[in-house]
Scaffold this motif. Structure first.
Motif, mmCIF file in Angstrom:
data_model
loop_
_atom_site.group_PDB
_atom_site.id
_atom_site.type_symbol
_atom_site.label_atom_id
_atom_site.label_comp_id
_atom_site.label_asym_id
_atom_site.label_seq_id
_atom_site.Cartn_x
_atom_site.Cartn_y
_atom_site.Cartn_z
ATOM 1 N N UNK A 1 2.793 -10.004 -9.996
ATOM 2 C CA UNK A 1 2.049 -9.885 -8.744
ATOM 3 C C UNK A 1 0.909 -8.899 -8.976
ATOM 4 N N UNK A 2 -0.291 -9.288 -8.573
ATOM 5 C CA UNK A 2 -1.455 -8.392 -8.638
ATOM 6 C C UNK A 2 -2.028 -8.344 -7.227
ATOM 7 N N UNK A 3 -1.741 -7.256 -6.527
ATOM 8 C CA UNK A 3 -1.994 -7.207 -5.091
ATOM 9 C C UNK A 3 -2.852 -6.007 -4.708
ATOM 10 N N UNK A 4 -3.711 -6.214 -3.721
ATOM 11 C CA UNK A 4 -4.487 -5.113 -3.155
ATOM 12 C C UNK A 4 -3.743 -4.392 -2.043
ATOM 13 N N UNK A 5 -2.446 -4.433 -2.081
ATOM 14 C CA UNK A 5 -1.635 -3.730 -1.096
ATOM 15 C C UNK A 5 -1.434 -2.292 -1.553
ATOM 16 N N UNK A 6 -2.169 -1.365 -0.939
ATOM 17 C CA UNK A 6 -2.150 0.036 -1.387
ATOM 18 C C UNK A 6 -1.435 0.965 -0.426
ATOM 19 N N UNK A 7 -1.121 0.515 0.764
ATOM 20 C CA UNK A 7 -0.643 1.425 1.800
ATOM 21 C C UNK A 7 0.800 1.868 1.598
ATOM 22 N N UNK A 8 1.574 1.095 0.815
ATOM 23 C CA UNK A 8 3.005 1.381 0.737
ATOM 24 C C UNK A 8 3.425 1.811 -0.665
ATOM 25 N N UNK A 9 4.428 2.675 -0.764
ATOM 26 C CA UNK A 9 4.961 3.062 -2.071
ATOM 27 C C UNK A 9 5.556 1.861 -2.802
ATOM 28 N N UNK A 10 5.664 1.973 -4.123
ATOM 29 C CA UNK A 10 6.196 0.875 -4.922
ATOM 30 C C UNK A 10 7.622 0.508 -4.486
ATOM 31 N N UNK A 11 8.428 1.504 -4.138
ATOM 32 C CA UNK A 11 9.800 1.215 -3.719
ATOM 33 C C UNK A 11 9.822 0.334 -2.474
ATOM 34 N N UNK A 12 8.894 0.586 -1.550
ATOM 35 C CA UNK A 12 8.792 -0.234 -0.347
ATOM 36 C C UNK A 12 8.410 -1.659 -0.716
ATOM 37 N N UNK A 13 7.458 -1.795 -1.629
ATOM 38 C CA UNK A 13 7.018 -3.128 -2.042
ATOM 39 C C UNK A 13 8.173 -3.901 -2.673
ATOM 40 N N UNK A 14 8.932 -3.250 -3.527
ATOM 41 C CA UNK A 14 10.026 -3.944 -4.197
ATOM 42 C C UNK A 14 11.094 -4.371 -3.200
ATOM 43 N N UNK A 15 11.384 -3.520 -2.223
ATOM 44 C CA UNK A 15 12.365 -3.873 -1.194
ATOM 45 C C UNK A 15 11.864 -5.058 -0.371
ATOM 46 N N UNK A 16 10.568 -5.084 -0.086
ATOM 47 C CA UNK A 16 9.999 -6.206 0.671
ATOM 48 C C UNK A 16 10.152 -7.506 -0.101
ATOM 49 N N UNK A 17 9.792 -7.502 -1.389
ATOM 50 C CA UNK A 17 9.890 -8.745 -2.157
ATOM 51 C C UNK A 17 11.336 -9.231 -2.242
ATOM 52 N N UNK A 18 12.254 -8.307 -2.411
ATOM 53 C CA UNK A 18 13.663 -8.708 -2.455
ATOM 54 C C UNK A 18 14.085 -9.332 -1.131
#
Length: 303
Positions: free
Chosen positions: A81-98
């Motif tokens: 994933x190559x995303x311009x989503x900068x507002x959230x920490x990586x841990x938040x992003x990983x939880x979202x994808x899961x």
């Protein structure tokens, strides 16, 4: 204002056209061949996905996207994933994808926040004013000397530079305060999300790039943009692979001509434009390609 869906795809496309001269230059274009997604992936070793408009719309997974990613893995393809989503920490992003049903590893998710953090690590130490919803976890940004920008005018004058990373909750009052302080005393501005808009369940939200370009027009400053279509995020992505992958063996998949397709083509990747969701939804895609002069290699409805 991320949450407030303020413009439609035609307005967003016109806005990208107005800022085109501030984006990377591009010569040549793809053939814009209409195709089904799984029919085009054969020649590529690495498939790069934009997130919003390709994998998800807001907090909702696009039907079939997770199954397609799994099918690519089964076929021996590398995915990221190559995303311009900068507002959230990586841990938040990983939880979202899961939660959305995707099985990405942390090393397979590269965001413009990552590119921003890498870039400012070599900058002089500064007190940063940050465009971010105060309720959002700072995550990796907590190590910085940072103040979240709200409605307090004095905060804007006290900082040494600005990081624009999340527009959720951003208001006209705050934009006016930011423009005024930069007109009084110009300081560095780094944009962690160059997107003008992002697809949500109820339409397109305004993103940090939208407000950054307004700053340019109001103050004459020159922000540093970190994220698609600018090259740092693609360099960061490719650095994660121990065995180098030739750019012509990489396919960038996205819904936005001026970020995903422009950025991917600029670094030598093949590109696939998604039209069934995202920033071009409802527009005449052939017209958009002709007007923008940004042509993907492929046009697909969805992954």
């Amino acid at each position: 204002m991320t949450g407030a869906c303020a413009i439609d795809p035609a307005q967003a496309f016109d806005a990208y056209l107005r800022v085109r001269d501030r984006l990377p230059k591009l010569t040549g274009g793809g053939l814009a061949l209409q195709a089904s997604f799984m029919d085009i992936v054969g020649p590529y070793d690495l498939i790069l996905f934009d997130a919003y408009g390709v994998l998800n719309v807001g907090e909702t997974a696009i039907p079939g996207a997770a199954a397609t990613v799994s099918a690519l893995r089964s076929a021996g393809k590398s995915v990221s994933v190559v995303s311009n989503s900068a507002a959230y920490p990586k841990a938040h992003m990983m939880a979202r994808y899961k939660k959305l049903g995707f099985d990405f590893a942390e090393t397979e998710v590269v965001t413009s926040r990552d590119a921003l953090l890498k870039h400012i690590a070599i900058e002089p130490e500064r007190h940063w004013g940050v465009m971010l919803n105060p309720k959002t976890d700072l995550g990796e940004l907590a190590a910085l000397h940072a103040t979240i920008l709200t409605d307090a005018p004095e905060a804007y004058d006290l900082v040494d530079g600005f990081l624009l990373i999340g527009a959720d909750g951003w208001t006209e009052q705050r934009q006016n305060l930011l423009e005024a302080t930069l007109m009084r005393v110009p300081r560095p501005v780094f944009v962690g999300n160059p997107d003008l808009v992002a697809p949500r369940e109820n339409g397109l939200s305004l993103e940090p790039g939208w407000f950054a370009h307004r700053l340019v027009e109001a103050t004459g400053i020159s922000p540093v943009f970190l994220g698609k279509p600018f090259p740092e995020i693609f360099d960061l992505t490719m650095e994660r692979y121990a065995t180098p992958i030739s750019p012509n063996r990489v396919l960038m998949v996205g819904d936005t001509l001026h970020t995903d397709i422009l950025g991917g083509r600029r670094v030598g990747f093949a590109t696939a434009l998604i039209t069934g969701y995202g920033s071009l939804l409802g527009l005449d895609v052939d017209d958009a390609i002709e007007i923008s002069q940004i042509a993907p290699d492929y046009i697909v409805e969805h992954i």
